[in-house]
Every structure is written in structure tokens, then in C-alpha cells.
Motif scaffolding. Structure first.
Motif, PDB file in Angstrom:
ATOM      1  N   GLU A  95       1.329  -1.016  -0.031  1.00 43.23           N
ATOM      2  CA  GLU A  95       0.611   0.230  -0.039  1.00 43.23           C
ATOM      3  C   GLU A  95       0.499   0.975  -0.105  1.00 43.23           C
ATOM      4  O   GLU A  95       1.856   1.422   0.537  1.00 43.23           O
ATOM      5  N   HIS A  96       0.502   1.599  -0.956  1.00 39.30           N
ATOM      6  CA  HIS A  96       2.132   3.519  -1.247  1.00 39.30           C
ATOM      7  C   HIS A  96       0.921   4.450  -0.806  1.00 39.30           C
ATOM      8  O   HIS A  96       1.284   5.608  -0.337  1.00 39.30           O
ATOM      9  N   ARG A  97      -0.196   4.386   0.182  1.00 44.05           N
ATOM     10  CA  ARG A  97      -0.959   5.258  -0.017  1.00 44.05           C
ATOM     11  C   ARG A  97      -1.596   5.365   1.961  1.00 44.05           C
ATOM     12  O   ARG A  97      -1.053   4.564   2.790  1.00 44.05           O
ATOM     13  N   HIS A  98      -1.711   7.376   2.162  1.00 43.22           N
ATOM     14  CA  HIS A  98      -1.434   6.640   4.063  1.00 43.22           C
ATOM     15  C   HIS A  98      -2.977   6.174   4.269  1.00 43.22           C
ATOM     16  O   HIS A  98      -2.918   5.812   5.869  1.00 43.22           O
ATOM     17  N   ALA A  99      -3.846   6.604   3.555  1.00 42.63           N
ATOM     18  CA  ALA A  99      -5.557   6.513   4.158  1.00 42.63           C
ATOM     19  C   ALA A  99      -5.230   4.920   3.881  1.00 42.63           C
ATOM     20  O   ALA A  99      -4.946   4.371   3.103  1.00 42.63           O
ATOM     21  N   PRO A 100      -6.241   4.494   4.978  1.00 41.51           N
ATOM     22  CA  PRO A 100      -6.800   3.174   5.062  1.00 41.51           C
ATOM     23  C   PRO A 100      -7.485   2.968   3.670  1.00 41.51           C
ATOM     24  O   PRO A 100      -8.326   3.330   2.542  1.00 41.51           O
ATOM     25  N   HIS A 101      -7.498   1.202   2.923  1.00 38.86           N
ATOM     26  CA  HIS A 101      -8.032   1.482   1.894  1.00 38.86           C
ATOM     27  C   HIS A 101      -8.521  -0.112   1.984  1.00 38.86           C
ATOM     28  O   HIS A 101      -7.973  -1.295   2.457  1.00 38.86           O
ATOM     29  N   ARG A 102      -9.262  -0.872   0.865  1.00 38.33           N
ATOM     30  CA  ARG A 102      -9.360  -2.087   0.259  1.00 38.33           C
ATOM     31  C   ARG A 102      -9.401  -2.350  -0.894  1.00 38.33           C
ATOM     32  O   ARG A 102      -9.835  -1.579  -2.033  1.00 38.33           O
ATOM     33  N   ARG A 103      -8.388  -3.410  -0.807  1.00 37.70           N
ATOM     34  CA  ARG A 103      -7.612  -3.850  -2.191  1.00 37.70           C
ATOM     35  C   ARG A 103      -8.488  -4.358  -3.030  1.00 37.70           C
ATOM     36  O   ARG A 103      -8.107  -5.604  -2.322  1.00 37.70           O
ATOM     37  N   ARG A 104      -8.503  -4.834  -4.588  1.00 41.40           N
ATOM     38  CA  ARG A 104      -9.140  -5.418  -4.880  1.00 41.40           C
ATOM     39  C   ARG A 104      -7.792  -6.340  -5.379  1.00 41.40           C
ATOM     40  O   ARG A 104      -7.049  -5.166  -6.483  1.00 41.40           O
ATOM     41  N   ILE A 105      -7.837  -7.390  -5.718  1.00 39.25           N
ATOM     42  CA  ILE A 105      -7.321  -8.763  -6.624  1.00 39.25           C
ATOM     43  C   ILE A 105      -7.401  -9.546  -6.872  1.00 39.25           C
ATOM     44  O   ILE A 105      -8.769 -10.909  -6.369  1.00 39.25           O
ATOM     45  N   ALA A 106      -7.376  -9.200  -8.357  1.00 42.54           N
ATOM     46  CA  ALA A 106      -7.752 -10.599  -9.472  1.00 42.54           C
ATOM     47  C   ALA A 106      -7.116 -11.430  -9.020  1.00 42.54           C
ATOM     48  O   ALA A 106      -5.952 -11.033  -9.664  1.00 42.54           O
ATOM     49  N   ALA A 107      -7.918 -12.949  -9.112  1.00 41.13           N
ATOM     50  CA  ALA A 107      -6.669 -14.041  -9.206  1.00 41.13           C
ATOM     51  C   ALA A 107      -7.311 -15.106 -10.435  1.00 41.13           C
ATOM     52  O   ALA A 107      -8.656 -15.742 -10.292  1.00 41.13           O
TER      53      ALA A 107
END
Length: 141
Positions: free
Chosen positions: A122-134
Motif C-alpha cells: 500500500e502506497h497511500r496513507h489512508a486505509p483502502h480496500r484493495r481488490r486482487i483478481a485471481a
């Protein structure tokens, strides 16, 4: 017999740093029943990235984070700052790493080395919900 399976993982990141997602991916790979194949992971974002990295020594993660903070500092005079001072540095850090990974599957498990893990960087300071397609394609036993 050749089979394929696809899913999406959501990784909640509390802010900048390396966030291990190996266990979730490993469980899904095992549950597919595919013994031999190729796993492709794609992070569906432009301000975070995916890394295969050291999973035993926390100092390695801290050193990586400090290195990227030096080469893409938030103090730079960037034209693109629509979402704040960490916006463009996050894009630069993602461009210097990877948003996709290909990992062989052997014996129903990812062929990672002993000390390797899969991380959302994660490169941003704020929390995020990152999506990973598999996507996994391969053969049964």
C-alpha cells in the motif's frame, strides 16, 4: 484434465506498508483442487502494488518501505496531486514495482520459496480496500 478457476480477494490495508495476503491466496489455491498450473494475480489499482517478498524478517519490509519513501518522496513538486501529497508518489511507487504476479502451482500449492510471501504494498496513507483478481489454470491430480 485442464481446468480453470477465478476469484477476487479484498485486502483491507490500514495505510502505507506491506500487507501479507499469502494465507488467503494459498487457501483458495488448495480449495480449487488444481494440482499443477499457473496462478495469475492482478491488483486492480494504480496506487498500490503486489510483491513477492521476504516473509520472515520484519526489518526487510521496513527497509523496503524506507527505500521507496526516498526514491518517490511525498515532498516532491508533482503536478498530479488531486488526492493529496501522497497521490503521485503512490503512482510512482506502483510503477516501479508490479501490479500483477504469475506464480507456478505444483502439488496443489504455490511454488513460493521458503521465505517468500505475497504482499499488497500500500502506497497511500489512508486505509483502502484493495481488490486482487485471481485466475488459476491447470490440471487436477
Amino acid at each position: 484434465m485442464l481446468r480453470q478457476s477465478a476469484t477476487e480477494f479484498v485486502v483491507a490495508t490500514p495505510g502505507q506498508g506491506l500487507h501479507d495476503c499469502t494465507a488467503a491466496v494459498a487457501r483458495w489455491v488448495a480449495d480449487t483442487g488444481i494440482e499443477t498450473g499457473l496462478l495469475t494475480l492482478l491488483l486492480r489499482h494504480t496506487s498500490a502494488s503486489l510483491l513477492v517478498q521476504e516473509n520472515a524478517a520484519p526489518a526487510a519490509a521496513r527497509d523496503i518501505e524506507r527505500y521507496f519513501a526516498r526514491i518517490a518522496p511525498e515532498s516532491g513538486a508533482y503536478e498530479h496531486d488531486d488526492e493529496g501529497p501522497d497521490d503521485m508518489p503512490a503512482h510512482l511507487r506502483a510503477a516501479l514495482t508490479a501490479t500483477s504476479l504469475s506464480i507456478p502451482v505444483m502439488g496443489g500449492r504455490m511454488a513460493l520459496g521458503t521465505w517468500q510471501g505475497i504482499y499488497v504494498f500500500e502506497h497511500r496513507h489512508a486505509p483502502h480496500r484493495r481488490r486482487i483478481a485471481a485466475h488459476l489454470i491447470g490440471d487436477d491430480a
